[in-house]
Design an enzyme around this catalytic site. Structure first.
Site, short mmCIF file in Angstrom:
data_model
loop_
_atom_site.label_atom_id
_atom_site.label_comp_id
_atom_site.label_asym_id
_atom_site.label_seq_id
_atom_site.Cartn_x
_atom_site.Cartn_y
_atom_site.Cartn_z
N HIS A 86 0.82 -1.22 0.00
CA HIS A 86 0.00 0.00 0.00
C HIS A 86 0.85 1.27 0.00
O HIS A 86 0.35 2.36 -0.29
CB HIS A 86 -0.97 0.00 1.19
N ASP A 94 -0.21 -7.62 1.20
CA ASP A 94 0.30 -6.26 1.41
C ASP A 94 1.82 -6.24 1.44
O ASP A 94 2.45 -5.62 2.30
CB ASP A 94 -0.27 -5.67 2.70
N ASN A 115 5.80 3.86 10.22
CA ASN A 115 6.36 2.57 10.60
C ASN A 115 6.01 1.47 9.61
O ASN A 115 6.63 0.40 9.61
CB ASN A 115 5.86 2.14 11.99
N SER A 116 4.99 1.70 8.78
CA SER A 116 4.56 0.67 7.83
C SER A 116 5.72 0.23 6.95
O SER A 116 6.46 1.06 6.41
CB SER A 116 3.43 1.20 6.95
N LEU A 176 -8.63 -22.80 -4.10
CA LEU A 176 -9.71 -23.74 -3.85
C LEU A 176 -10.97 -23.37 -4.60
O LEU A 176 -11.69 -24.24 -5.08
CB LEU A 176 -9.99 -23.83 -2.34
N VAL A 225 -13.50 -20.94 -3.39
CA VAL A 225 -14.68 -20.63 -2.59
C VAL A 225 -14.54 -19.24 -1.99
O VAL A 225 -13.43 -18.76 -1.76
CB VAL A 225 -14.89 -21.65 -1.45
#
Length: 529
Positions: free
Chosen positions: A157, A187, A261-262, A317, A319
């Site tokens: 992001h 992310d 901090n991300s 899968l 679903v």
């Protein structure tokens, strides 16, 4: 004194005569002997000196240092200071190794014309004009160097749609960075810089972390380079529902994590990378002691895939699922609220081929308990393609087991949007769960706008009227595809006419399950009249 006594007696005229005179003389002699003995004792043995009364003084008492004797107790006291110094030295050594591995990331991205930010207009002053797409905004974040060749791990992001990415090292050097690849579900993004003398961080194992362990968050909060905060692992396996399609299995920590901090490092006391800081739980935008980090196991999987292939290859899968609450537990006759309630099965997917249906509740995947949809997504994503997996699920209150052969996750296609014209139908005051809905039939324009297949059926919710039983449950934009009444078979809803027929036949006060599509996801909603 004795002399005085004797003189007094000698000058006295005797009054007794005869034998009494002789006896009195004997008594007098005895008395004089006793007095003489007492006098001699007082003369030879000095009297004890009287103890003087305590004296008061106005001067304060001055405490004096008392030497501590050498021994085991003194050794323990001296050792305490040494232990604290040792701990401080360990902190300094660990952080000095990780600080050169954490970088500051600057990005500049164009702001689109539909960003929604209003600016003053020359005509009306406050009209909802849009910012021009040539405007730019700069964001700050962090990253972690992971190879001597210049590979840097950060959050997707931070760098998504960035026109330019710059990296500043801990020693102040700056470089242009190239984006190697993005993995939005996790992310994670990988950058690369051409630089020498880099100090890569070392991977740690997030699976071995225990609640209560000390950790350090290293990054650039508010642009303050090389900042460190300390805390503990507060919890593991957190799913704060930041994304309905992401892989959320976060480490929760009370180490202060703030904007900037991300993408930074979460390390353990050995200085090993156990997580990538990514989010905070906060109403103010600052740290409230609840921060989240992507576990190193998930981050490393995405990092190595992006470096090797430029994309992340995951298991598939086929679903979509929602969480099971107490209402769903009762409606689907389940033993508890754990599991993933299947809301959609992709045609020709591994799940479809294995016989999994909408309404099944998956509770075990490859021998592992499934607590919620996020956990199921994570398990599937880590499964290699062509692997055959046993899946246990509940259907109509019975436990069933199937084998599903996992495939590679397909690329997501693009969707187009078109306009539609609608004929709105009202359900009216029915006195049941269907009351107060405004709905329209799906047409080609709506299907295209919603990203539905050309033959998709259902009714589109235009509005939910005030006082409707579903006022807080159904929303404008929902597509109702199926109706389920507790203990009865499901009924497909192809158009507004069928929904009105089903609604008119419902005279009781029983809750009704609406199977809906909302924003690209499918879910069950229980409406009570």
């Amino acid at each position: 004194m004795i002399v005085g006594m004797l003189r007094l007696m000698e000058g006295h005229t005797p009054l007794i005569k005869g034998p009494w005179k002789r006896g009195g003389l004997l008594i007098l002699v005895a008395l004089l002997g006793a007095a003489l003995g007492l006098g001699i004792r007082e003369f030879l043995l000095p009297s004890p000196k009287p103890v003087p009364p305590p004296t008061t003084t106005s001067e304060p008492l001055i405490p004096r240092a008392i030497p501590v004797p050498h021994g085991p107790e003194s050794h323990a006291t001296a050792t305490a200071g040494g232990l604290l110094q040792e701990i401080n030295r360990e902190y300094v050594d660990v952080l000095s190794r990780i600080l050169p591995s954490v970088v500051n990331i600057f990005t500049a991205r164009p702001v689109s014309a539909d960003s929604g930010e209003a600016v003053p207009s020359a005509e009306s002053g406050t009209r909802n004009a849009r910012r021009a797409p040539i405007d730019e905004e700069t964001s700050l974040g962090s990253g972690v160097i992971l190879s001597p060749q210049g590979h840097i791990l950060t959050n997707a992001h931070l760098v998504k749609n960035a026109r330019e990415i710059r990296v500043q090292l801990f020693d102040g050097r700056r470089y242009q960075a190239k984006l190697i690849g993005l993995d939005e579900p996790a992310d994670i993004a990988v950058l690369k810089v051409e630089a020498k003398g880099l100090v890569p961080a070392l991977w740690g194992d997030s699976d071995r972390l225990e609640v209560g362990e000390q950790v350090f968050a290293v990054g650039n909060p508010f642009g303050l380079s090389g900042s460190v905060s300390r805390g503990i692992v507060s919890a593991k396996g957190r799913n704060p529902n930041l994304s309905s399609s992401g892989f959320e299995n976060y480490i929760q920590t009370d180490a202060a994590i703030n904007p900037g901090n991300s993408g930074g490092a979460l390390i353990n006391v050995e200085g090993l990378l156990v997580g990538i800081n990514t989010a905070i739980y906060s109403r103010s935008g600052g740290s409230n002691g609840i921060g989240f980090a992507i576990p190193s196991k998930l981050a490393r999987f995405a990092y190595e895939s992006l470096v090797a292939r430029g994309k992340v290859v995951r298991g598939f899968l086929g679903v979509e699922a929602q969480e099971v609450d107490e209402d769903m537990q009762q409606a689907f006759n389940l033993p508890d609220t754990s599991g993933a309630l299947v809301t959609r099965v992709e045609p020709n997917s591994p799940a479809a081929k294995a016989g999994i249906r909408r309404g099944d509740v998956i509770v075990r995947y490859h021998g592992m308990n499934v607590r919620d949809p996020a956990e199921l997504r994570l398990y599937v994503s880590e499964t290699s393609a062509s692997t055959e997996i046993p899946i246990i699920f509940y259907r109509d209150g019975r436990s069933l087991t199937v084998q599903a052969q996992i495939s590679e996750q397909p690329e997501q296609g693009s969707r187009t949007e078109e306009n539609s014209r609608w004929q709105v139908v009202r359900t009216g005051e029915l006195g049941n769960a269907f009351a107060g809905l405004q709905i329209v039939d799906l047409d080609d324009g709506l299907r295209a706008q919603l990203g539905l297949q050309s033959r998709a059926s259902g009714v589109y919710v235009v509005d939910v009227e005030e006082g409707s039983p579903s006022i807080d449950l159904l929303q404008p934009g929902d597509v109702i595809e199926e109706i389920r009444k507790v203990g009865k078979p499901s009924e497909k809803v192809r158009n507004t006419r069928e929904l009105l027929r089903i609604a008119a036949a419902e005279h009781g006060k029983e809750p009704v399950l609406f199977y809906i599509r909302r924003g690209g996801a499918q879910t069950f909603v229980l409406v009570r009249p």
